[in-house]
Design a protein around this motif. Structure first.
Motif, PDB file in Angstrom:
ATOM      1  N   LYS A 147       5.180  13.369  -1.563  1.00 39.04           N
ATOM      2  CA  LYS A 147       3.893  14.064  -1.510  1.00 39.04           C
ATOM      3  C   LYS A 147       4.083  15.576  -1.440  1.00 39.04           C
ATOM      4  N   TYR A 153       7.439   8.504   1.159  1.00 41.62           N
ATOM      5  CA  TYR A 153       6.093   8.842   0.674  1.00 41.62           C
ATOM      6  C   TYR A 153       5.744  10.290   1.006  1.00 41.62           C
ATOM      7  N   GLU A 182       2.225   1.591  -3.540  1.00 46.35           N
ATOM      8  CA  GLU A 182       1.144   1.986  -4.454  1.00 46.35           C
ATOM      9  C   GLU A 182       0.838   3.474  -4.334  1.00 46.35           C
ATOM     10  N   ASN A 183       0.716   3.958  -3.094  1.00 49.10           N
ATOM     11  CA  ASN A 183       0.375   5.366  -2.889  1.00 49.10           C
ATOM     12  C   ASN A 183       1.527   6.281  -3.272  1.00 49.10           C
ATOM     13  N   THR A 184       2.755   5.819  -3.059  1.00 47.07           N
ATOM     14  CA  THR A 184       3.916   6.620  -3.457  1.00 47.07           C
ATOM     15  C   THR A 184       3.974   6.752  -4.977  1.00 47.07           C
ATOM     16  N   CYS A 185       3.758   5.644  -5.665  1.00 47.91           N
ATOM     17  CA  CYS A 185       3.759   5.672  -7.140  1.00 47.91           C
ATOM     18  C   CYS A 185       2.667   6.585  -7.675  1.00 47.91           C
ATOM     19  N   ALA A 186       1.509   6.544  -7.029  1.00 48.08           N
ATOM     20  CA  ALA A 186       0.375   7.356  -7.484  1.00 48.08           C
ATOM     21  C   ALA A 186       0.681   8.845  -7.404  1.00 48.08           C
ATOM     22  N   ILE A 187       1.289   9.282  -6.288  1.00 50.51           N
ATOM     23  CA  ILE A 187       1.564  10.716  -6.151  1.00 50.51           C
ATOM     24  C   ILE A 187       2.794  11.140  -6.951  1.00 50.51           C
ATOM     25  N   GLN A 188       3.714  10.205  -7.206  1.00 54.71           N
ATOM     26  CA  GLN A 188       4.859  10.542  -8.056  1.00 54.71           C
ATOM     27  C   GLN A 188       4.409  10.906  -9.461  1.00 54.71           C
ATOM     28  N   ASN A 189       3.358  10.258  -9.906  1.00 53.17           N
ATOM     29  CA  ASN A 189       2.852  10.498 -11.259  1.00 53.17           C
ATOM     30  C   ASN A 189       1.999  11.764 -11.374  1.00 53.17           C
ATOM     31  N   SER A 190       1.652  12.344 -10.224  1.00 52.05           N
ATOM     32  CA  SER A 190       0.749  13.503 -10.269  1.00 52.05           C
ATOM     33  C   SER A 190       1.301  14.739  -9.571  1.00 52.05           C
ATOM     34  N   LYS A 239       0.837  -1.206   0.000  1.00 54.17           N
ATOM     35  CA  LYS A 239       0.000   0.000   0.000  1.00 54.17           C
ATOM     36  C   LYS A 239       0.872   1.257   0.000  1.00 54.17           C
TER      37      LYS A 239
END
Length: 298
Positions: A207, A203, A166-174, A163
């Motif tokens: 962020k 993370y 997953e959350n780190t990858c999500a914010i890296q992309n945005s 988790k």
């Protein structure tokens, strides 16, 4: 689906639920809440289902429901009432209880369902700090008391790590980099593998829009020297849980300062149990307790 077979002693139930063994015996005798079986050597044991029932009963009892009333409920009624109270209270204790069941039964689906339900009312930061960190602390104690096995801790820890990633990858992309001149390099020293706190620190930095290089566990000192060939003014971040050893940590820190920090005005930020053994006082090495203590300074 195959269910993992597991037998619990009354001491295990006490450790896992927080309810004293004496109280469990009273509930069992007075209200017939449990029907323990016996081994061939006549030792009483409890099943996974009875553990789950105890966790539900203790949850309701904490919210003022009398044991005499709870004992009269069928399994379906008990589960329904627990879900009703939980939906009204959004209680962290209940979430941790469910995670215990998922851990003991190696139930990935239950873990994911619980995370999804929590995410409806909490941010990932809140889930990690309010649920996962207290839970990990608790299962560390359960492992020490032999109420669970090391494989249970490995299983659930990996799911939480997933988790985090997953959350780190999500914010890296945005998330846009807010300061291209500020670099954070996160690592663990050789033979140190406890990376949960370090991953969460990474993370939080990502962020906030900072550039990070995550090197992971057990990084040789010579590899860290390579960073200086590519970057200046690096903020190194590490977590010393069990490594370096007590009689080696002072030498490690001094070498780090001499060969890495002094070479280009970099800094080292460290947390973890072993940092209490660092006696060096200088302007390039800083100790911190929580990831937020660090990230809030930048």
């Amino acid at each position: 689906m195959n269910k993992v077979k597991f037998q619990f002693s009354i001491k295990d139930l006490e450790n896992l639920s927080g309810i004293k063994a004496h109280t469990i015996r009273i509930w069992e005798k007075r209200y017939q809440i449990f029907t323990p079986e016996r081994t061939e050597t006549n030792i009483r044991f409890y099943t996974l289902e009875e553990l789950q029932k105890l966790l539900n009963v203790s949850f309701l009892n904490n919210y003022g429901y009398k044991i005499s009333r709870v004992a009269e409920l069928s399994e379906v009624e008990l589960n329904k009432l627990v879900k009703q109270v939980y939906s009204e209270k959004t209680n962290t204790v209940f979430a941790i209880n469910v995670l215990k069941i998922a851990m003991i039964n190696f139930d990935t689906a239950l873990f994911n369902e619980t995370h999804l339900e929590l995410s409806k009312t909490k941010s990932f930061d809140q889930i990690f700090l309010e649920i996962y960190m207290p839970f990990l602390s608790e299962i560390g104690m359960l492992w020490q008391t032999s109420s669970i096995k090391p494989i249970h801790e490995h299983f659930i820890s990996y799911l939480i790590l997933q988790k985090l990633i997953e959350n780190t990858c999500a914010i890296q992309n945005s998330t846009q980099i807010v300061d291209v001149d500020k670099l954070f390099v996160l690592f663990l020293p050789e033979n140190e593998v406890h990376e949960m706190s370090l991953l969460f620190t990474n993370y939080q930095l990502v962020k906030k829009g900072y550039k990070t290089i995550y090197l992971g566990t057990s990084v040789p000192f010579t590899d860290l020297l390579e960073i200086n060939k590519f970057y200046n003014n690096v903020n190194f971040i590490s977590h010393f849980t069990v490594m370096p050893y007590v009689d080696e940590i002072e030498a490690y820190v001094k070498r780090f300062e001499k060969e890495i920090l002094n070479a280009n005005s970099s800094k080292l930020y460290v947390s973890g149990n072993q940092t209490k053994h660092i006696s060096t006082n200088n302007t390039t090495i800083f100790r911190f307790n929580l990831p937020s203590d660090l990230t809030n300074t930048f």
